[in-house]
Design an enzyme around this catalytic site. Structure first.
Site, short mmCIF file in Angstrom:
data_model
loop_
_atom_site.label_atom_id
_atom_site.label_comp_id
_atom_site.label_asym_id
_atom_site.label_seq_id
_atom_site.Cartn_x
_atom_site.Cartn_y
_atom_site.Cartn_z
CE LYS A 177 -0.23 -0.15 5.07
NZ LYS A 177 -1.09 -0.40 6.26
CE1 TYR A 213 13.00 31.68 2.10
CE2 TYR A 213 12.58 29.32 2.23
CZ TYR A 213 12.67 30.49 1.49
OH TYR A 213 12.44 30.44 0.15
C1 LIG Z 1 -0.33 -1.42 6.99
C2 LIG Z 1 -0.98 -2.65 7.46
C3 LIG Z 1 -0.23 -3.84 7.61
C4 LIG Z 1 1.28 -3.89 7.49
O1 LIG Z 1 1.87 -3.35 8.66
P1 LIG Z 1 3.47 -3.36 8.86
O2 LIG Z 1 3.67 -2.98 10.27
O3 LIG Z 1 4.02 -2.36 7.90
O4 LIG Z 1 3.92 -4.74 8.54
C5 LIG Z 1 -0.92 -5.00 7.90
N1 LIG Z 1 -2.26 -4.99 8.08
C6 LIG Z 1 -2.99 -3.86 8.00
C7 LIG Z 1 -4.46 -3.92 8.23
C8 LIG Z 1 -2.39 -2.65 7.70
O5 LIG Z 1 -3.11 -1.53 7.62
#
Ligand SMILES: *Cc1c(COP(=O)(O)O)cnc(C)c1O
Length: 406
Positions: free
Chosen positions: A39, A282
């Site tokens: 994702k 800045y």
């Molecule tokens: C993002 C996510 C994961 C993966 O989590 P990590 O800590 O990056 O391994 C797994 N399950 C769900 C539902 C998530 O939102």
């Protein structure tokens, strides 16, 4: 030398490290299977580079959050991949998800109804994974939602053509990165009792909603996959660790057998003598305490380099650490290099092998390594570096070019 059609700040993505991490994690979670979480543009690494690399290495199960992410991933990987998504709302195009053979997490009774409606409209049997809120309080079916969902499932089992197969049950941990906390075991108990109820229902439905023995049970994320033995369930949804980063405060990637996949680099484009008393950037929040030299480096919050790390972060040039001085601007920042041997055109490593870590940037910016990699913007080209592109085995034909940018 990099060609000028690649951005000044670029993220090198090490395909060999990615494959090695996936292999190490697949072995660590075994006999559970590895689901690769890609994702948010593969945690900022570039899903169009990461997912095909994993697929070519034999990985077949992929997870994303949203339906648009899942549809894009289907286009990228073709039919021979299991893809699931779990975050959508009443306006999301679930019919498109079913046509693209996306499995859907179901987190509300209403979502189950909408998936059923999409299945009836398309004539495609949906594959659903019931998502249980076992204590995180985020998405997932609350305990009070479960009776309604089981009632819907029983009613669907009576239909001539049930609109879905229940292929899985899932949940998500809240504190698995803190192994001493008791909530993780408590979440597993809540999850397990929901799993037992669902299993009984599937058995009493006589296979009409899928076989109980085929149920994919998954709750582990990266920290759970690295700390719980055995890993609960029969698959684990692993994101961060796949990218070679540690989700645990007291462990470096190397301690976990992982190698960071991303190296964020830029280059020195200006170098000047600065007299004592001269300010930087800045707000002039930094003043040179002695005569020195400032190196100017492209990279700012427009690239996802966090401004909150101003006057704190460090970078590496020729293997030596130097401080970022003054505020990080939209496009560039200043490094105080003193009288060190530094020249215009030198590579600057912001983080990754040969430089600070994403976790250090997390500290400097008061956030976590997850956010440091994920927040990189579209202006940063991701460049796949593949030392071994023709790795044989049951792999797809390798791309003859060894690097590829986007
Ligand atoms: C993002 C996510 C994961 C993966 O989590 P990590 O800590 O990056 O391994 C797994 N399950 C769900 C539902 C998530 O939102």
């Amino acid at each position: 030398m990099t060609s000028r059609d690649i951005s000044l700040v670029r993220a090198e993505i090490d395909a060999s490290a990615l494959r090695a991490n996936a292999a190490a994690l697949a072995e660590a979670v075994s006999p559970a299977r590895l689901k690769c979480v890609v994702k948010a543009d593969a945690y900022g690494h570039g899903v169009d580079l990461v997912a095909p690399t994993l697929h070519a290495a034999g990985l077949r199960e992929f997870c994303v959050a949203t339906v648009p992410e899942a549809l894009a991933l289907r286009d990228l990987l073709g039919a021979d991949a299991e893809i699931m998504a779990w975050l959508y709302g009443p306006g999301s195009d679930l019919e498109a998800a079913l046509r693209a053979d996306i499995a859907l997490g179901v987190s509300t009774p209403g979502a189950l109804d909408r998936v059923a409606a999409a299945a009836r409209a398309t004539g495609i049997r949906a594959r659903v994974h019931l998502k249980i809120d076992s204590g995180l309080g985020r998405n997932g079916l609350a305990p009070e939602d479960i009776p309604a969902v089981l009632t819907t499932l029983r009613a669907c089992a009576e239909e001539d053509a049930p609109p879905f197969v229940v292929s899985g049950i899932m949940s998500h941990f809240a504190v698995a990165d803190e192994p001493e906390r008791p909530e993780t075991a408590q979440q597993q108990e809540v999850f397990d009792s929901a799993r037992r109820e669902l299993t009984e229902l599937l058995e009493s439905a006589g296979g009409r909603l899928g076989e109980a023995s085929d149920l994919d049970v998954h709750i582990a994320n990266s920290p759970a996959a690295l700390t719980l033995r055995p890993v609960p369930g029969n698959s684990a949804r692993v994101g961060l660790a796949l990218y070679g980063l540690s989700p645990l405060a007291d462990a470096e990637p190397g301690d976990l057998g992982l190698t960071p996949v991303m190296r964020l680099v830029s280059e020195v484009v200006n170098l000047k003598h600065i007299p004592v008393g001269h300010g930087a950037s800045y707000g002039l929040t930094y003043t040179a305490e002695a005569d020195t030299r400032f190196a100017l480096v492209p990279g700012g919050y427009g690239d996802g380099v966090p401004r909150s790390a101003s006057n704190r972060a460090e970078v590496s040039i020729r293997g030596q650490r130097f401080p970022i001085v003054g505020r990080i601007a939209m496009d560039q920042f200043i490094v105080d290099v003193g009288d060190a041997e530094v020249a215009i055109g030198d590579e600057v490593v912001l983080f990754g092998p040969g430089g600070p870590s994403a976790a250090e940037w997390g500290d400097w910016a008061e956030t976590i390594n997850y956010e440091i990699v994920t927040r990189l913007s579209a202006r940063v080209d991701r460049v796949l570096i593949d030392a071994d592109p023709a790795d044989p085995g049951d792999r797809a034909p390798a791309d003859p070019t060894s690097t590829e940018a986007r």
